[in-house]
Write a protein that holds these residues in place. Structure first.
Motif, PDB file in Angstrom:
ATOM      1  N   ILE A 207       0.883  -1.151  -0.093  1.00 59.30           N
ATOM      2  CA  ILE A 207       0.187   0.014  -0.015  1.00 59.30           C
ATOM      3  C   ILE A 207       0.806   1.322   0.046  1.00 59.30           C
ATOM      4  O   ILE A 207       0.690   2.208  -0.582  1.00 59.30           O
ATOM      5  CB  ILE A 207      -0.905  -0.088   1.163  1.00 59.30           C
ATOM      6  N   MET A 210       2.480   1.582  -3.302  1.00 54.43           N
ATOM      7  CA  MET A 210       1.337   2.330  -4.588  1.00 54.43           C
ATOM      8  C   MET A 210       1.457   3.837  -4.648  1.00 54.43           C
ATOM      9  O   MET A 210       0.791   4.208  -5.518  1.00 54.43           O
ATOM     10  CB  MET A 210       0.131   1.691  -4.120  1.00 54.43           C
ATOM     11  N   PHE A 218      -3.718  -2.001  -7.440  1.00 46.75           N
ATOM     12  CA  PHE A 218      -3.168  -3.171  -6.551  1.00 46.75           C
ATOM     13  C   PHE A 218      -4.485  -3.698  -5.925  1.00 46.75           C
ATOM     14  O   PHE A 218      -5.449  -3.127  -5.116  1.00 46.75           O
ATOM     15  CB  PHE A 218      -2.394  -2.597  -5.388  1.00 46.75           C
ATOM     16  N   ILE A 234      -4.816   3.312   3.719  1.00 45.07           N
ATOM     17  CA  ILE A 234      -5.192   3.572   2.209  1.00 45.07           C
ATOM     18  C   ILE A 234      -5.964   5.147   2.139  1.00 45.07           C
ATOM     19  O   ILE A 234      -5.406   5.870   1.336  1.00 45.07           O
ATOM     20  CB  ILE A 234      -6.351   2.484   1.516  1.00 45.07           C
ATOM     21  N   VAL A 243      -5.753   1.309  -4.700  1.00 44.18           N
ATOM     22  CA  VAL A 243      -5.725   0.228  -4.015  1.00 44.18           C
ATOM     23  C   VAL A 243      -6.999  -0.433  -4.012  1.00 44.18           C
ATOM     24  O   VAL A 243      -7.975   0.413  -3.281  1.00 44.18           O
ATOM     25  CB  VAL A 243      -5.167   0.260  -2.702  1.00 44.18           C
TER      26      VAL A 243
END
Length: 365
Positions: A207, A210, A218, A234, A243
């Motif tokens: 995470i 990303m 993802f 997130i 994500v």
């Protein structure tokens, strides 16, 4: 017809190892009974053999294990049985006692190093309880199987046992991209994680990484204790468009989604021997779907990459360095790994591995 009673503490729906083992035993003309438990949100299951799932008062912690083991003991006591198959340490005590009382054959299948799971590392009292059961029973069992060479060697060295290796390979399938994710993914690369959302799975790392990857999504498929915590992360990192979560789905549905990914990850942390010796199911599911993989630098996963060249071993667990490795992997043409994935896909299948299980059951001690 001999009767095998198989017991496990989960709700049976997504346990593919138990599913495959039962299918193999059914093919050997055993009369099967599979015992698990039923959770409030458990899906119905339809199997070509008898299934019993306990409705329990407690579903976690000490009271769960105590209730399950007590009920399993009495269930096994009054049922007709010829062979008992215990899955993991949390079902072993009642199976062992019943096998001794009724002089029945016992097979023990250890899916992991139960006493070394991260959830027990910081709970010495609980861990010591399970260790005492392990030390008392495991050296007495003659028919033992497990999922990786490292775990087998660990048990055989510690307890002078004879654990056989039966890896958790998937069935051979034809790779088909026949489904779609429930959100927009067009023109974007997909990195996939499938499995439990628990401590030490490398999900926090991915995470964070990303933040620095563009035109990529993802996707995390599964459920577990860390789901809410990861969703907060997130939001805090502002990567909610990069994500995505998909809650636990059926294995049939999952097999249709996995081939859509560009890269599968298995980035477990070295949080004790259980993770260090792990050979995760998802690694073989990725290979079976013919997608390259990125794995932790841990012995069992590393060996698969070195043997079959179906992906890479992580170079760094620092997000800004990891992103460089992932971007290079994603830029490689499909053909770079295609031939190697095809070879591995045809070798690492249950149809090859089940012969070891058949041999064990044909020569029970």
């Amino acid at each position: 017809m001999k009767r095998v009673i198989v017991s496990v503490t989960n709700d049976l729906v997504t346990d593919q190892r138990v599913y495959k083992i039962c299918n193999t035993l059914l093919k050997m003309n055993y009369n099967l009974l599979l015992i698990g438990r039923k959770l409030p949100n458990s899906k119905e299951i339809n199997r070509p053999y008898k299934v019993h799932r306990f409705n329990l008062l407690f579903n976690k912690g000490f009271l769960f294990y105590a209730e399950y083991n007590l009920r399993l003991f009495f269930k096994l006591f009054f049922l007709k049985k010829d062979i008992l198959l215990s899955n993991d340490l949390d079902t072993l005590l009642p199976n062992f006692i019943i096998s001794k009382v009724f002089r029945k054959k016992l097979v023990y299948d250890s899916h992991e190093l139960f006493t070394e799971v991260p959830e027990l590392i910081d709970k010495p009292f609980v861990r010591n309880f399970w260790l005492k059961i392990e030390k008392f029973i495991v050296p007495e069992i003659k028919n033992c199987t497990t999922v990786s060479n490292s775990i087998a060697n660990y048990y055989n060295t510690k307890y002078n046992t004879d654990f056989k290796l039966i890896r958790n390979f998937p069935y051979k399938t034809t790779t088909q991209k026949t489904d779609n994710f429930p959100f927009e993914t067009s023109n974007k690369k997909i990195i996939l994680y499938q499995g439990a959302i628990n401590k030490g799975r490398g999900l926090e790392l991915m995470i964070e990484t990303m933040q620095f990857i563009n035109n990529t999504i993802f996707i995390i498929i599964g459920k577990g204790d860390l789901e809410l915590k990861l969703k907060e992360k997130i939001t805090n990192l502002n990567v909610s468009e990069k994500v995505k979560f998909i809650s636990e789905i059926t294995p049939k549905k999952l097999k249709k989604l996995t081939p859509l990914a560009s890269l599968g990850i298995s980035l477990e942390e070295d949080l004790g021997l259980n993770y260090r010796f792990a050979l995760p199911n998802k690694l073989f599911d990725y290979i079976n779907a013919k997608i390259p993989v990125l794995v932790s630098d841990l012995p069992e996963m590393k060996q698969i990459i070195l043997t079959y060249n179906v992906g890479e071993i992580i170079n760094s667990r620092e997000p800004k360095q990891l992103v460089n490795q992932i971007e290079k992997l994603l830029k490689k043409e499909t053909s770079y790994f295609e031939k190697k994935l095809e070879i591995a896909k045809n070798e690492l299948i249950w149809e090859n591995e089940e012969n070891k299980l058949i041999e064990i059951f044909e020569n029970l001690n």
